[in-house]
Design an enzyme around this catalytic site. Structure first.
Site, short mmCIF file in Angstrom:
data_model
loop_
_atom_site.label_atom_id
_atom_site.label_comp_id
_atom_site.label_asym_id
_atom_site.label_seq_id
_atom_site.Cartn_x
_atom_site.Cartn_y
_atom_site.Cartn_z
N LYS A 53 0.84 -1.21 0.00
CA LYS A 53 0.00 0.00 0.00
C LYS A 53 0.87 1.25 0.00
CE LYS A 53 -3.81 -2.43 2.14
NZ LYS A 53 -4.46 -2.89 3.38
N GLN A 69 -4.70 -1.64 9.69
CA GLN A 69 -4.56 -2.92 9.00
C GLN A 69 -5.15 -4.05 9.85
OE1 GLN A 69 -3.31 -3.39 5.82
NE2 GLN A 69 -3.91 -5.52 6.04
N ASP A 122 -11.12 2.59 4.34
CA ASP A 122 -11.44 1.16 4.23
C ASP A 122 -12.95 0.95 4.14
OD1 ASP A 122 -9.78 -0.96 3.88
OD2 ASP A 122 -9.35 -1.30 6.01
#
Ligand code: NAP
Length: 293
Positions: free
Chosen positions: A54, A98, A121
């Site tokens: 990422k 994460q 997200d």
């Protein structure tokens, strides 16, 4: 029948070109560089790889990337404090924690603290609720990536019978919602679905999205001819002494049987990262009053 291979890698590269140009334009207009902040807690090897990927992609696309690494024994208070600092920092546009978190941390409590307009997200209850209402703000990256495949390849969703296997917050539930919003008739299967029921659903569904996490759980024989198969699974297995990445679907057995299929690797995975970047730019635009549908 020649099966269409739904090339997510190629589509992601195409999306990257647009993201790169757009990120630069936004920077020129505002004098500020879009910034993504990622929190990585613990030492999970797969998470380390994902976070590095990422960061690398963000930097290639003119997006700033900040990674905060916290030890696995961090307390929930420490993690929430970091998230709140990032919420209050106007220099940070996107926040991603994460997953999965170490067992001692409740991911719901952390996600709930992320500002919905920085929640790139798309997992905050407000964003999932808006998706459910058909007025999405931030769409979870993997389901958003799957949707982009349908658009890119002009695959019809409306009126189709869709089966989603898996009901996670990250993939199964939001992709089922997107398919519903797009007028498919959707069934969600999970670990309590009986074998007979699952066999019947597989044989009668026009679209199958597998987000299970069990290598080669489904093979071509079980599927309806001409169906569209989206394989979300990422599983590492040993094949002839080599560590290989495979999906939830036995890919080879589907060729020349189904209409279209995503490979693993090179299918859904690259699109997840691309849509994280798309969400980061959208978050930047919302926060700078530049967003109009
Ligand atoms: P998850 O949270 O573990 O959810 C797995 C789902 O599969 C659960 O709903 C579970 O049912 C269901 N399931 C498990 N065994 C089953 C069985 N035998 N029959 C039917 N359903 C079964 O996983 P996830 O986060 O959704 O991820 C799923 C897979 O996608 C994993 O391989 C993950 O690595 C991969 N993934 C890939 C990407 C990408 O970018 N390509 C992104 C995210 C995830 P219950 O709810 O009943 O337990």
């Amino acid at each position: 029948m020649q099966t269409i291979i739904l090339n997510g890698k190629k589509l992601a590269e195409k999306l990257h070109q647009n993201i790169k140009i757009k990120a630069l334009e936004l920077q020129k207009k505002t004098g500020k560089k879009p910034t993504l902040a990622v929190c990585l807690i613990g030492e999970d090897p797969a998470s380390q790889i994902y976070v590095n990927k990422k960061q690398q992609t963000a930097e290639e696309l003119n997006i700033n990337s900040i990674i905060e690494r916290l030890p696995s024994n961090s307390s929930i208070e420490e993690v929430i404090k970091l998230v709140k600092n990032w919420n209050d920092n106007p220099g940070i546009n996107g926040i991603l924690v994460q997953l999965p978190l170490p067992n001692n941390l409740n991911s719901d409590l952390v996600i709930n603290e992320i500002s919905p307009i920085k929640d790139v997200d798309g997992l905050h209850p407000e964003n999932l609720g808006l998706l459910c209402l058909g007025t999405p703000q931030m769409i979870p990256c993997t389901p958003f990536g799957i949707y982009s495949i349908f658009k890119e390849y002009n695959l019809e969703i409306s009126g189709k019978r869709a089966l989603v296997i898996g009901r996670s917050r990250l993939v199964g539930k939001p992709i089922a919602q997107i398919l519903t919003n797009e007028s498919a008739t959707v069934t969600i299967a999970h670990s309590k679905t009986s074998k007979e029921e699952l066999d019947y659903l597989l044989k009668t569904s026009d679209i199958v999205v597998a987000a299970i996490g069990v290598p080669h759980f489904i093979n071509g024989e079980q599927l309806k001819e001409n169906s569209i198969i989206i394989d979300v699974g990422i599983n590492r297995i040993d094949i002839e002494g080599k560590n290989k990445l495979v999906g939830d679907i036995d890919y080879e057995s589907c060729l020349n049987k189904v209409q279209a299929i995503t490979p693993v690797p090179g299918g859904v995975g690259p699109l997840t990262v691309a849509h994280l970047m798309i969400n980061t730019l959208k978050a930047f635009e919302i926060q700078n009053q530049m967003y109009n549908n």
